[in-house]
Design an enzyme around this catalytic site. Sequence first.
Site, PDB file in Angstrom:
ATOM      1  N   TYR A   1      19.214  49.953 -19.184  1.00 58.25           N
ATOM      2  CA  TYR A   1      19.628  48.847 -20.035  1.00 58.25           C
ATOM      3  C   TYR A   1      21.126  48.584 -19.888  1.00 58.25           C
ATOM      4  O   TYR A   1      21.956  49.440 -20.214  1.00 58.25           O
ATOM      5  CB  TYR A   1      19.298  49.125 -21.502  1.00 58.25           C
TER       6      TYR A   1
ATOM      7  N   ALA B   1       5.839  40.640 -30.279  1.00 61.16           N
ATOM      8  CA  ALA B   1       5.578  39.751 -29.133  1.00 61.16           C
ATOM      9  C   ALA B   1       6.650  38.688 -28.954  1.00 61.16           C
ATOM     10  O   ALA B   1       6.369  37.488 -28.973  1.00 61.16           O
ATOM     11  CB  ALA B   1       4.191  39.098 -29.271  1.00 61.16           C
TER      12      ALA B   1
ATOM     13  N   LEU C   1       6.807  35.854 -31.392  1.00 59.47           N
ATOM     14  CA  LEU C   1       5.651  34.966 -31.545  1.00 59.47           C
ATOM     15  C   LEU C   1       4.845  35.299 -32.795  1.00 59.47           C
ATOM     16  O   LEU C   1       4.108  34.455 -33.307  1.00 59.47           O
ATOM     17  CB  LEU C   1       4.743  35.078 -30.318  1.00 59.47           C
TER      18      LEU C   1
END
Length: 300
Positions: free
Chosen positions: A51, A200, A203
Amino acid sequence: MKKRELGKSGLYVSEIGLGCMSLPNDLSEAKNIIDAAIHASINYFDTADLYDGGHNEELVGHALKGRRADIILATKAGNKMNPDGTSWTWDASKAHIMEAIKKNLQRLGTDYIDLYQLHGGVMEDNVDETIDAFDSLKKDGLIRQYGISSIRPTVIQRFLDNSSAISVMMQYSLLDRRPEEWFPMIQQAGASVVARGTIAKGLLTAEGLARAEQANGFVDYDAAELTRTVQALSEQSADLHAAAIAHVLHDQTVASALIGARTTKQLLDSVVAYDNLVTDEEIAQVQRIVQLHTYREHRL
């Protein structure tokens, strides 16, 4: 916040964990988010050497300084940065892992890792050599436990069958239920699932419909199917964010549901959603709306 045991390891992690990849690059802002997480009784923090080229580990290390004994710190290795600093090469060799841990520890400012994870894996790996590296690090006290981050059932099963791994990190959410097929195999091996992508990419929040309309599908949903599904979920659930988290935690194979946050508000929104009561019937109702996809490749 409730805690669950990772496998049979004796390590107990908060049901909500902070996936640190989304943290802002500013140390002050990142520290505010981590402070808020600790205040909310989150004790599980997950990062990786990949990362931001290792900078994320440095941020997490600085933000957790002075509180190491109170948290479960997880990171990953297996991807070797190329000299250009922007690309990487897969390397699951013992030599690389034994070298990578030194840099993990240095960036995180600690002398041990609670959960060290292989960050991927392919069937062409020399798995015995890879596992030997993790076992050696555990024997040396540099890591307490280890696991794997993968969505490939073949790779996961081979790793679990030949090691004392306690966890499998997988993308898992109400919109991506593919891992459920392999929960019995993981549980039988004495390991737990750490779920990433719990909401998600937003979402499964109050902003879900707007995000779905801008997305070009998700997993096996095409764009139109995704919008219809998120709309139906939003209409069915009084709090889709809460239902999404409750769904992930419904099966006891899952030890922790990771959420990412770029702001303190995003973190607290997930904490509030976690605290909201969602009944088994409500979970069943939203589960009936979504499709139950399966992995097409790397099947057992």
